[in-house]
Design an enzyme around this catalytic site. Sequence first.
Site, short mmCIF file in Angstrom:
data_model
loop_
_atom_site.label_atom_id
_atom_site.label_comp_id
_atom_site.label_asym_id
_atom_site.label_seq_id
_atom_site.Cartn_x
_atom_site.Cartn_y
_atom_site.Cartn_z
N LYS A 11 11.97 8.25 -31.03
CA LYS A 11 11.49 9.52 -30.95
C LYS A 11 11.47 10.01 -29.51
O LYS A 11 11.15 9.12 -28.20
CB LYS A 11 10.27 9.83 -31.60
CG LYS A 11 8.93 9.23 -30.95
CD LYS A 11 8.45 9.70 -29.78
CE LYS A 11 7.21 8.96 -29.35
NZ LYS A 11 6.76 9.24 -27.94
N ASP A 136 1.37 7.32 -33.40
CA ASP A 136 2.70 7.56 -33.68
C ASP A 136 3.37 7.51 -34.98
O ASP A 136 4.47 7.91 -35.49
CB ASP A 136 3.82 7.20 -32.66
CG ASP A 136 3.53 7.82 -31.38
OD1 ASP A 136 2.51 9.03 -31.27
OD2 ASP A 136 4.17 7.47 -30.10
#
Length: 289
Positions: A11, A136
């Site tokens: 990401k 995350d």
Amino acid sequence: MSRLTERAPAKINLHLRILGRRADGYHDLETLFQAIELHDTLEATPAGSTSLHVEGDIDVGPVDHNLVLRAAQAFRDAVPGAPHVAFRLTKRIPSGAGLGGGSSDAAAALRVMNALAGNPLEQGALRELGATLGADVAFFLAGSSLASAISRGDEVTPREPLPAADVVVVDPGFPIATRDAFAWWDAAAALENPHDEMPAQVRTFAALRGLVRNDFEEVVFARHPELARVRDVLATLGADLAMLSGSGSCVFGVFERGAPVDGGERLVRAVVEDARVLYTRTLAEREAR
Ligand code: C5P
């Protein structure tokens, strides 16, 4: 049952505001996660005992501490009798890079464990389990390639993905520990940010420019000024967005009209000689895996 293969994408953070330190030592955030094509690959084969074999030239530290094994253990604690798995992880996502590689590997491990066990955990329960492994992880289990997140970054709201764009990721060749970067932010006066509005839903990455920022940049660039120069190079090359990703150390540029392949690398290396320049793209899937 036969072998399962799972992609674990990286990401980038298109926006990251640190709102303040919490009583539990974590920080409240406001962030926008974007999944990219750069990925690790996790293969899982049911076995008599749990094991992990890591391939690739990325330094991931001791295998015993790897988030894949911690995810497998957490899953087996939550689902007694879940099968043991022999994992083989092919690493491509740099570590300590702000790209969420370890968290994505953990999310992939939870997905394959759930599949091999016959899907005993609902998505919500899987996400809660994931959040105990790292802030995350919830994003990588949320299913959308673009999502906003609040709280520790683990309260995730999927967004309509943006059309795919080229991304240049510059890995300066050294890691930054997330914990250290938060400590730098604490030490830098610990000014609590007002609760900003999350950037609105937009149709292009360019439309985010001016609406987004990464609060880690100030404290990370103060210690690693070359990273600010890399960001400036990417902006000069025409990036629609050029920022530090997460707490670093990677800097990225999003190029909606195509990345400048040759010149980019030469200019980046003029700033950081040992930098690795990775060419990838944003994912634009509602059900990102
Ligand atoms: O959640 P994760 O293990 O990835 O976070 C690493 C470290 O970063 C935490 O131990 C904590 O010190 C810090 N952190 C934080 N606030 C967050 C996320 C992480 O302070 N929202």
